[in-house]
Design an enzyme around this catalytic site. Structure first.
Site, PDB file in Angstrom:
ATOM      1  N   GLU A 216      -0.509   7.477  -5.967  1.00 18.21           N
ATOM      2  CA  GLU A 216      -0.036   6.455  -5.035  1.00 18.21           C
ATOM      3  C   GLU A 216       1.195   6.988  -4.302  1.00 18.21           C
ATOM      4  O   GLU A 216       2.004   7.714  -4.850  1.00 18.21           O
ATOM      5  CB  GLU A 216       0.338   5.192  -5.803  1.00 18.21           C
ATOM      6  CG  GLU A 216       0.852   4.063  -4.914  1.00 18.21           C
ATOM      7  CD  GLU A 216       1.283   2.831  -5.699  1.00 18.21           C
ATOM      8  OE1 GLU A 216       1.206   1.729  -5.147  1.00 18.21           O
ATOM      9  OE2 GLU A 216       1.714   2.980  -6.869  1.00 18.21           O
TER      10      GLU A 216
ATOM     11  N   CYS B  72      -2.731   1.534  -8.533  1.00 17.84           N
ATOM     12  CA  CYS B  72      -1.603   1.174  -9.391  1.00 17.84           C
ATOM     13  C   CYS B  72      -1.700  -0.234  -9.985  1.00 17.84           C
ATOM     14  O   CYS B  72      -2.431  -0.454 -10.933  1.00 17.84           O
ATOM     15  CB  CYS B  72      -0.303   1.382  -8.627  1.00 17.84           C
ATOM     16  SG  CYS B  72       1.159   1.563  -9.693  1.00 17.84           S
TER      17      CYS B  72
ATOM     18  N   LYS C 219      -4.500  -1.580  -0.897  1.00 22.35           N
ATOM     19  CA  LYS C 219      -4.152  -2.150  -2.193  1.00 22.35           C
ATOM     20  C   LYS C 219      -4.164  -3.681  -2.137  1.00 22.35           C
ATOM     21  O   LYS C 219      -3.489  -4.293  -1.303  1.00 22.35           O
ATOM     22  CB  LYS C 219      -2.765  -1.645  -2.593  1.00 22.35           C
ATOM     23  CG  LYS C 219      -2.288  -2.061  -3.977  1.00 22.35           C
ATOM     24  CD  LYS C 219      -0.920  -1.427  -4.235  1.00 22.35           C
ATOM     25  CE  LYS C 219      -0.376  -1.741  -5.609  1.00 22.35           C
ATOM     26  NZ  LYS C 219       0.958  -1.105  -5.809  1.00 22.35           N
TER      27      LYS C 219
END
Length: 277
Positions: free
Chosen positions: A40, A156, A115
């Site tokens: 990330e 993440c 995300k």
């Protein structure tokens, strides 16, 4: 399928991060990998939002993305660019996207994922993080074809939301990518156990390239880039330090494990619970 993971300590200068990405891509190809996974925020890790605003670009102008596209083509390798901070549009004041890219050996983008779950947490009296103050969350789960497999994309904090991975495996994913920049406290407590849980639930490989170390913006990340097999066994743990790790994936293991414990096939739809008084 031989893969490589890049464990990085990305900083505040996209030029330096781009140089590292180019070196990592050529190194992964030289090591015989079919595909490289990066963490990330590969291109910029900067919690000073005012300073970051001066370097974040749109896709067409992002130096790290263009470098990755060119290096992937030169090295003839797939690259799963964990994520970049990207201007989603040219509108003034609009929030950025935390966006993951899949790049093929022709240097073409074949998939994008924004995300979904943004990291808004209070880790203690001295550490509060609000990703949503600068980034807009995505709305769509994404799977994409790679050599011999289907790849499910996540980033993440998504790791804590198993419904996303259920959607990805329902759509055919047999490799789940979880690029990350986990904090040290949450990494020590939850990183490995969550990754193994997602692999076991899905009967899939989990590939998690991570940031590691003390970064220029003052934060520290946990590292321990990991590959987990469909049975939940750790095939690679890169521990501390930056660099490349390599791992062979026997993709036939996915179907073997899913036949042995058919949890994916046995999933059922159900009504939400009724609250009784």
């Amino acid at each position: 399928m031989k893969i490589a993971l890049a464990q990085m300590c990305s900083g505040i200068d996209p030029n330096e991060n781009a140089r590292q990405v180019s070196s990592l891509i050529s190194g992964a190809a030289a090591g015989g990998a079919t595909m490289l996974f990066t963490p990330e925020m590969t291109g910029l890790l900067d919690r000073d939002r005012s300073r970051a605003a001066g370097t974040i670009r749109n896709e067409a102008d992002d130096m790290v993305l263009s470098t990755a596209l060119s290096a992937a083509k030169d090295s003839r390798i797939w690259v799963q660019l964990g994520s970049l901070a990207i201007k989603a549009s040219g509108k003034a004041g609009e929030k950025w996207a935390n966006r993951s890219y899949l790049i093929n050996p022709d240097g073409e983008i074949t998939a994008r994922y924004d995300k979904i779950h943004l990291f808004d947490v209070d880790l203690g009296p001295d550490e509060s993080l609000r990703e949503s103050s600068a980034y807009s969350g995505g709305h769509n789960a994404v799977v994409a074809m790679v050599p011999e497999a289907t790849l499910g994309l996540s980033i993440c904090y998504d790791l804590r939301f198993p419904a996303l991975y259920e959607a990805l495996t329902n759509a055919g994913a047999d490799i789940l990518s979880v690029p990350a920049a986990f904090t040290v406290p949450t990494g020590k407590a939850h990183w490995e156990i969550l990754l193994r849980a997602r692999a076991i639930e899905a009967g899939a490989f989990v590939v998690a390239a991570a940031q590691y170390g003390g970064h220029e913006d003052g934060r520290s990340t946990y590292g321990h880039s990991i590959v987990v097999d469909p049975w939940g066994e750790i095939l690679l743990d890169m521990g501390e330090g930056a660099g490349l790790g390599f791992c062979d994936l026997d993709l036939e293991e996915v179907q073997k494990v899913r036949s042995r414990v058919p949890a994916v096939a046995n999933r059922k739809r159900f009504e939400m619970p009724v609250k009784l008084t």
